[in-house]
Write an enzyme that holds these catalytic residues in place. Structure first.
Site, PDB file in Angstrom:
ATOM      1  N   ARG A  44      -2.758  21.373 -25.861  1.00 25.42           N
ATOM      2  CA  ARG A  44      -2.879  21.379 -27.306  1.00 25.42           C
ATOM      3  C   ARG A  44      -2.249  22.678 -27.953  1.00 25.42           C
ATOM      4  O   ARG A  44      -1.848  23.535 -27.020  1.00 25.42           O
ATOM      5  CB  ARG A  44      -4.586  21.551 -27.334  1.00 25.42           C
ATOM      6  CG  ARG A  44      -5.118  20.220 -27.118  1.00 25.42           C
ATOM      7  CD  ARG A  44      -6.600  20.174 -27.392  1.00 25.42           C
ATOM      8  NE  ARG A  44      -7.494  18.764 -27.315  1.00 25.42           N
ATOM      9  CZ  ARG A  44      -7.308  17.840 -28.128  1.00 25.42           C
ATOM     10  NH1 ARG A  44      -6.624  17.776 -28.924  1.00 25.42           N
ATOM     11  NH2 ARG A  44      -7.949  16.885 -27.501  1.00 25.42           N
ATOM     12  N   ASP A  82       2.470  37.239 -21.363  1.00 27.50           N
ATOM     13  CA  ASP A  82       2.986  35.999 -20.888  1.00 27.50           C
ATOM     14  C   ASP A  82       3.827  36.302 -19.653  1.00 27.50           C
ATOM     15  O   ASP A  82       5.217  36.014 -19.508  1.00 27.50           O
ATOM     16  CB  ASP A  82       3.704  34.902 -21.776  1.00 27.50           C
ATOM     17  CG  ASP A  82       3.858  33.717 -21.361  1.00 27.50           C
ATOM     18  OD1 ASP A  82       3.093  33.255 -20.369  1.00 27.50           O
ATOM     19  OD2 ASP A  82       4.545  32.975 -22.258  1.00 27.50           O
TER      20      ASP A  82
END
Length: 506
Positions: free
Chosen positions: A197, A258
């Site tokens: 999502r 990240d």
């Protein structure tokens, strides 16, 4: 210490957390975020402690909704509370913070404790920070991937070999998965695609697919669908593939961290858990994409390939242009419309082109096409109508209407079109701002919200020409989105800035 249970009708964290009066905690010798052992008859667990002077009285211990549901506890019962030591994984996290290499069993310990909710969010944040600052060796990444796979579910698909694709992200639109999967499925290849999502974008593949059919399925349901029709497009969060990764993602995103090692492990663990054998990784490069530098993209690609070999996966990477959206629509329904149009032989050229390139490479990897001819076969799957037919099979098997038409899809009832103020050429498209504006319109929660682009980067436009249209379910959301438009998400530059002449004329 014997304390009376007080049920706190509050949702807190996924990990065991209890609330103690600060005087009881001082007597027991536990500090905030320390740990205690809670014994309730024959039930026993270790919990992280938070402190208060108001929410619980002395002699009470507060249990949040998560623990009350798990252990079926009631107010008034007595619990035996004793001091507990932190799990060994906390020491291993500190070891990585100090810059040391983690052994296989140490990494496994951290991942097992993550899955079993034995680590607090702060401790997991420390682990993410340690990996961000210290990095992981390839051996550590392999051990991390295997630990993630072994502590979650794995798909057992009978049809082999299994193909897959993944995009690193950062590009609005880009619904290539919803085109690639039916192309491959129509040619008889197996591709059980689990997708995500939206986190900061206007829509993820799952959000867009959900416009057309169900996306949440258990492991055995996914296996049934794929063994029957060869493919699916489902939400990865509906099945616990590499569940530790989902927990780490929740920590990484608010921090904006990240690290390359976790990026590699996150993607490859999901692929390994799906049984993937031949994989194409799409790495978009652009100033607002996740990967901003082409040289780093090539390094990342080499690491994917090297790690893939260790995991018995054949991986090829495509470094792609990430400076503009892919497709005309941004937002779940608008992107679904692009997909249906492309599969019908129409639609945005860039979405078709990129999807066919990815599918073509997978055809070549699977021996379905000679080198350099895969894209041609992918295009044939679309032009023949076979890809659209397979896509409708997927929709049907996932509980949607296989006869769905574009006009059936919900589009926001309020809209506002922005026009060019000058004549010129589309010079840039700010992908980050595009996502912000689409989310302000209500995407992805409001399926019909988002942006539709009337122009492409590099296109010549006239003054007063339509640039893009905003769609929303509420007029106030259009207003909110327009406030963000103080800086336009696309720039129109004049082709000729000025003409300078001297006074002398012939």
């Amino acid at each position: 210490m014997l304390l009376k249970i007080k049920t706190l009708d509050i949702e807190a964290t996924d990990y065991p957390l209890v609330l103690m009066h600060k005087d009881d905690a001082k007597f027991l010798g536990v500090r905030r975020l320390g740990r205690v052992n809670i014994k309730l008859g024959d039930k026993e667990f270790v919990a992280v402690v938070d402190l208060t002077e108001k929410l619980v009285n002395k002699g009470e211990v507060g249990l949040y909704e998560y623990l009350c549901n798990k252990f079926d506890t009631k107010c008034g019962l007595n619990a035996e509370v004793t001091l507990a030591s932190p799990p060994d994984s906390v020491h291993f996290i500190k070891k990585k913070l100090d810059g040391n290499t983690l052994a296989k069993d140490e990494i496994n310990n951290i991942i097992e404790d993550t899955v079993e909710n034995r680590l607090s969010d702060i401790e997991l944040s420390a682990f993410v920070s340690a990996v961000y600052t210290r990095g992981l060796s390839n051996e550590e990444v392999i051990n991390l991937i295997n630990s993630m796979v072994n502590t979650g579910q794995t798909l057992n698909i009978k049809r082999k070999p299994i193909f897959d694709k993944h995009c690193i992200g950062g590009v609005p639109g880009n619904r290539t998965t919803m085109v690639v999967v039916p192309i491959l499925g129509a040619a008889g290849l197996t591709i059980p695609k689990t997708s995500s999502r939206a986190i900061s974008s206007a829509a993820g593949t799952t959000d867009t697919m959900e416009v057309l059919c169900d996306v949440s399925f258990h492991k055995n349901e996914i296996e049934r669908i794929v063994d029957k029709i060869g493919c699916c497009i489902v939400w990865g969060g509906g099945v616990d593939l590499a569940i530790a990764d989902d927990k780490l993602i929740k920590i990484r995103n608010p921090l904006g961290l990240d690290p390359e090692s976790l990026l590699l492990a996150s993607i490859l663990a999901k692929k390994k858990a799906s049984g993937s054998e031949k994989v194409v990784i799409d790495i978009p490069v652009g100033k607002n994409a996740k990967i901003k530098d082409a040289n780093f993209a090539r390094k990342l690609a080499r690491n994917f390939i090297t790690l893939g070999e260790r995991l018995e996966m054949e991986i090829k990477c495509m470094i792609t242009y990430g400076e503009k959206p892919i497709g005309k629509g941004i937002g779940p329904s608008l992107e679904a419309i692009d997909v249906l149009k492309v599969l019908s032989g129409d639609g945005p050229y860039d979405l078709r082109e990129k999807s066919c390139e990815i599918a073509g490479l997978l055809f070549e990897m699977g021996g379905k096409a000679p080198r350099g001819r895969g894209k041609e076969i992918a295009e044939q799957m679309i032009d023949s109508g076979k890809a659209l037919s397979k896509f409708r099979d997927i929709i049907n098997e996932q509980g949607g209407n296989p006869k769905v038409k574009i006009e059936d899809l919900p589009i926001g009832s309020y809209n506002h079109t922005v026009k060019s103020e000058i004549e010129g050429r589309i010079d840039f498209m700010d992908t980050r701002m595009i996502n912000m504006i689409a989310r302000a319109c209500g995407a992805p929660d409001d399926k019909g919200a988002g942006i539709f682009f009337h122009v492409e980067k590099g296109e010549r436009v006239k003054k007063g020409q339509d640039l893009f249209t905003l769609y929303a379910d509420k007029e106030t959301k259009i207003t909110n989105a327009l406030e963000i438009l103080d800086g336009s998400p696309i720039g129109v530059e004049k082709v000729i800035y000025d003409i300078v002449e001297g006074e002398l004329s012939l």
